[in-house]
Scaffold this motif. Structure first.
Motif, PDB file in Angstrom:
ATOM      1  N   GLU A 192      63.121  -6.901 -76.195  1.00 35.12           N
ATOM      2  CA  GLU A 192      62.851  -6.288 -77.499  1.00 35.12           C
ATOM      3  C   GLU A 192      64.121  -5.761 -78.139  1.00 35.12           C
ATOM      4  N   SER A 193      65.259  -6.195 -77.612  1.00 37.46           N
ATOM      5  CA  SER A 193      66.556  -5.774 -78.147  1.00 37.46           C
ATOM      6  C   SER A 193      67.565  -6.853 -77.791  1.00 37.46           C
ATOM      7  N   VAL A 225      57.242  -8.915 -82.989  1.00 33.81           N
ATOM      8  CA  VAL A 225      56.631  -7.682 -82.490  1.00 33.81           C
ATOM      9  C   VAL A 225      57.163  -6.408 -83.136  1.00 33.81           C
ATOM     10  N   LEU A 226      58.483  -6.198 -83.041  1.00 37.56           N
ATOM     11  CA  LEU A 226      59.051  -4.906 -83.409  1.00 37.56           C
ATOM     12  C   LEU A 226      60.276  -5.070 -84.308  1.00 37.56           C
ATOM     13  N   ASP A 227      60.523  -4.092 -85.154  1.00 45.58           N
ATOM     14  CA  ASP A 227      61.730  -4.081 -85.992  1.00 45.58           C
ATOM     15  C   ASP A 227      63.015  -4.216 -85.186  1.00 45.58           C
ATOM     16  N   VAL A 251      61.009 -12.302 -92.208  1.00 44.70           N
ATOM     17  CA  VAL A 251      60.662 -11.946 -90.829  1.00 44.70           C
ATOM     18  C   VAL A 251      59.835 -10.670 -90.921  1.00 44.70           C
ATOM     19  N   ARG A 252      58.631 -10.698 -90.433  1.00 42.70           N
ATOM     20  CA  ARG A 252      57.739  -9.540 -90.490  1.00 42.70           C
ATOM     21  C   ARG A 252      57.324  -9.143 -89.071  1.00 42.70           C
ATOM     22  N   VAL A 253      56.788  -7.942 -88.913  1.00 40.68           N
ATOM     23  CA  VAL A 253      56.426  -7.465 -87.570  1.00 40.68           C
ATOM     24  C   VAL A 253      54.975  -6.982 -87.508  1.00 40.68           C
ATOM     25  N   TYR A 265      72.096  -3.030 -86.081  1.00 42.30           N
ATOM     26  CA  TYR A 265      72.202  -2.855 -84.627  1.00 42.30           C
ATOM     27  C   TYR A 265      71.309  -1.684 -84.238  1.00 42.30           C
ATOM     28  N   PRO A 266      69.974  -1.929 -84.163  1.00 40.43           N
ATOM     29  CA  PRO A 266      69.042  -0.806 -83.987  1.00 40.43           C
ATOM     30  C   PRO A 266      69.266  -0.083 -82.657  1.00 40.43           C
ATOM     31  N   ARG A 267      69.051   1.205 -82.677  1.00 44.96           N
ATOM     32  CA  ARG A 267      69.104   2.023 -81.474  1.00 44.96           C
ATOM     33  C   ARG A 267      68.029   1.507 -80.507  1.00 44.96           C
TER      34      ARG A 267
END
Lengths: 251, 251, 251, 251, 251, 251
Positions: free
Chosen positions: A49-50, A119-121, A143-145, D230-232
């Motif tokens: 998720e990152s 799934v997630l931002d 791109v949507r979540v 670059y999300p946390r």
């Protein structure tokens, strides 16, 4: 007929879920004698998720691919972000397939623009970077979540489907999407595409299906990634350092 | 299993050649129970070596597709230039597959840039226009020619293969191609890819194989072109004018 | 002075309307001695509101152009979508002008971005494909519709003008258009640009005017399409197949 | 004043070379009180000449960054390919600087197009992918190689300089480069730019200098990478899996 | 250490404001011994809020640069639009720095997309043209305005800050900006970035800071603009016509 | 009928040459009653062979345009680089035409790619910047030079024509140009296009002809540049500073 490995680059799935996915993946094959094996790496992230988790998953995937590639006709990297697609293609002598590349490619044929619903931002910037790397950002409408972590998708299936439908409709009507892509392998193995299909004017691409189809296609055509884009590495040097136990290339 | 029509949009081929192509096309299938029928239109160009001939072939193809689409799960437009791909997709309710789009798509996955090696200079500008229409011109390293008319390819096979190899090497070394595309269906059915494969560092995409594989893939996934990009036409209006005998849509 | 043919690629217009358009078209000329003839093909679509109808119109246009080109200094394909522009340019030895290309070109000079306001959603994807083919999609702010079939535009003129104004304002304020293009020849011959001009901050391009002006310009400059982009076809081969009665090239 | 870590993502350098680079890097600073520390990861590739080695280096870099970031105002990833730039930027709360991005950015200001002259063909496709990911491929005139492995650059300095000059001249005269970039950190620390400068009409960017300058610039401006790109990450989740010992975020 | 001229290309500022800016600009330096001098041209626009004023400012800037360049290590053109950047770079033998190019460059490193928040709608098209000229329009999320003339910014500071924050939030949330750029040097010298910083999720780039940093960087690296992009002019010819009193080049 | 000013933005031409150009320019008109006046500014460069000279010419052009625009229906900026096109369009209420934009636009219709053949290397980067600003760099096959200063073109006509032909052939055969553009107004008024026409396979665009044709077209269509891209300036402010004597706008 093709023997395909679907490699899960993380450790967040129990044996039961792996078996469930293997059963489902085998239903996506075109040839009766083809076969998909689903296997996970030994070490790696719980879920991806990152960008950090994407990169942390790659060395384990590469080690696994180095070990087992002789036993397969094609290997799928079982994560929507295609983590390590390029290094795996350099390393292997069999086709390496990414579900994201497969889905984008298929979606590009089905209509003018696609939207990805993930799934997630936190994973959206990584998706955008990969779109640019693949040279396909000009085909992306949005791109949507669904705003649900990977490991909770199964438990929240109904809510996820509802949110997915909602976001998909916005993608089509507001963003101009012609085609939709399930933006996560867990959604793919929940077969969200089959649930929403009749409620949307736009085709929905399932990345698990797309990747199995391309793996079988490449294998049966005797094609693999070009060595001009994915050069054969110096296997001896790799054995002396980051991949000490591999035999490929230097057999 | 899928029933696929490979529609030849011209009249330059005798029955024997059509049968030969049908036999070969059936070897490209992944599923044993799938089946390819090769059929030509009744009227049309002798071969397609100009944009004029591309456009002259389309009405006959559309009429044929309107008549027979109920009997097939997917239809391939059997010419490298994909003549009439967009109107056929509007017209039909089954997947319409173009060998050019199929080949470009597959080649885009195999490596960074592709080169197309086609028959004559006269068709190169049409190829470039289609690349732009498909949004794939940035992936094209070059378009080169073997300088041999379509209808003479069979007779000059050895010379064509030799020129192809020569141009392919220039494409890789001078133009930066990672992948090569056979730029004509007649080369495809001569299986030029299999002859040159071992002599080139870059994979060679055969558009006949690519289109059969995609036809089978789309059909088995239950996918077809998006109505957002290929809107359903007003069938009644078409029946009153350009397609008087069609039944689709207005059944 | 130039003799210009404005060729209507369809059969939906009666003789009176053709005469009305001819009168109007002649008012668009710059040189007093130039002259526009409006003529329709013998067979073809009622109107062009789908990619299918675009392609069905082309063979008739090409046949007509082959027959009459000796009598004109320039020929305009009288439909906003420029159906058959490329093959007509290959075929002919006189300038072939498309109203869409003419309008886009002129609009690109007048301001940074243009919006096209056309008739129906069903033709929007074809417009987008042509924008990509012409390499001008990056200048397009939006494509909007008045939602009225071509053959009803005349009867609903007031409503159409009102909707046009509404959509034009949204194009300027929301989409960032600097210039507007009438997206249909019937709107063009209703002179919608002259009606709305004073109510909009952005110039409005009329494709009928633009195409007549470019036809006259090319003809008077002695310029025609480049044979490097529109190669001279093999006229003998065309005579043996799709264009049996043409004399050009092979005279 | 800024405390900067220059992190070597590999194990091929002995302590002496590390100290030599530290001495040199400190001469690149603008502020007298700033300071560069050069340190290598504990595990990793011998050198980075393939995408495989790029990816194998990243987990070690991320672990190191997680441990030490509190002690620095900016961290440079000491490899020309910027391996792990995106995940490191997600992970860290201090500026993460890539020598490649720094060099491309600086070169883009100095002139219209740049050429990169790197070590081996095997790393060229990775460079091209990164150019696309950064959205800068349209500024790249060419990527050329001196054809010498990283670990032999020091021993073959004279030959490398000669080949570099030769390739640089071709880049300027044949490929249209306005600016040149040293395509490897080992060339950068051999100060090849200072040796060739007087013999070339185009400025030469040294990635070691560029990265130190940008590290100092960001740090002194109080800027760091945007959390929108670059999300946390979810630090607790990372601690439970791939980065068990990190304290950042979850302190 | 570097001696930097910040050249104000207009006459709308009194001596006090020039001194105030000089004091502030000197606080942006990295090296203690570097020094910024702020000076205005003798003739020129009151402020730059149109393309007309941009162009009217250039000859005076060029004359000034020709006279004083021997006394400086780098010269900044003190207007956000970088008026005359290209001709100044041709003319001068020292680095010429533009605040806009500096800001865009720095913002491109900090995140995926930037938004520029400038003063008035009248200057937005000029900003867009420059973005295209610099090849950076694909990184621009939006250009927004605070709707306040340059010369009133000081008097309306609180209102401007409030509007800026409002527009900045819309840029991030609606337009997808990762980074923000102060779109006017007067905002820059009001240090609006420092006021809004804590209220925004995205970094804010101050063009005055960015330009001073790049001026110092180029000067200390001994780099200047490439003569391949900014060719050395024929100084004797310039002396005979548009720049009679210059000594550079022809000294 | 249109009254057109062709404004020479430099002082290198004697009265005789101006009269000669006026006579020639009047032969380019389509309407018998239209009329071109050729006039030079009072001050400015001898010729334009650098970006410096481009910018130095603009204030004089703007002053002239401000004074005389009431007397013309369209004004052409008589230099291939279109110096000051954007500010002149903001300033004026009549169409402002640039020969470069006119030529690129016309060439874009005639074929896929154009090459520009100009005078000296020193002006090539300015041409490339303008191509990017106009969003037309993707249509440019190459920019080549005859290597002769503007003011010597007349004296070296035969040599220039020979070199032009040579470069034009390379542009077509090696660079892929479909169309050629005379890259200098002095070549245009030597009618080089008419001399070389029969020796080249590609059409040749003369910028003097193109600009006169577009000036007449815009004027007769009642079109002018969009105020959305070229906003109306604050005339009172301009009168108080850079254009004290203008009456337009503030009349």
């Amino acid at each position: 007929m093709a023997k395909i490995l679907y490699l899960v680059p993380g450790v967040g799935m129990d044996e039961e879920e792996i078996k469930r996915r293997e059963r489902i993946a085998n239903t996506f094959l075109t040839n009766d004698k083809s076969e998909v094996t689903v296997e996970a790496v030994e070490e790696g992230p719980l879920s991806i998720e990152s960008t950090i988790e994407e990169f942390m998953s790659v060395p384990c995937s590469l080690k696994k691919i180095a070990e087992v590639q002789d036993r397969y006709d094609a290997i799928i990297i079982g994560c929507l972000g295609d983590p390590g697609l390029a290094p795996a293609r350099e390393l292997a002598d069999v086709p390496i397939i990414g579900p994201f590349e497969s889905s984008l490619t298929l979606a590009s044929m089905l209509g003018e623009k696609f939207s990805i619903i993930t799934v997630l931002d936190s994973i959206v910037p990584a998706i955008r970077r990969t779109l640019r790397e693949y040279g396909l950002d000009h085909r992306c409408a949005s791109v949507r979540v669904v705003n649900c972590p990977v490991l909770e998708l199964g438990k929240s299936k109904d809510k996820v489907v509802k949110t997915f439908l909602n976001e998909a409709k916005k993608a089509v009507e507001q963003d101009g999407a012609s085609t939709l892509i399930l933006g996560c392998m867990s959604m793919a193995f929940l077969l969200v595409d089959e649930i929403v299909r009749s409620k949307l004017e736009a085709p929905v691409v399932n990345p698990a299906k797309a990747s199995v189809k391309f793996a079988e296609m490449w294998a049966s055509l005797g094609l693999k990634q070009s060595r001009r884009t994915y050069p054969r590495p110096d296997y001896r040097k790799l054995q002396r350092s980051v991949l000490p136990n591999i035999t490929i290339g230097g057999k």
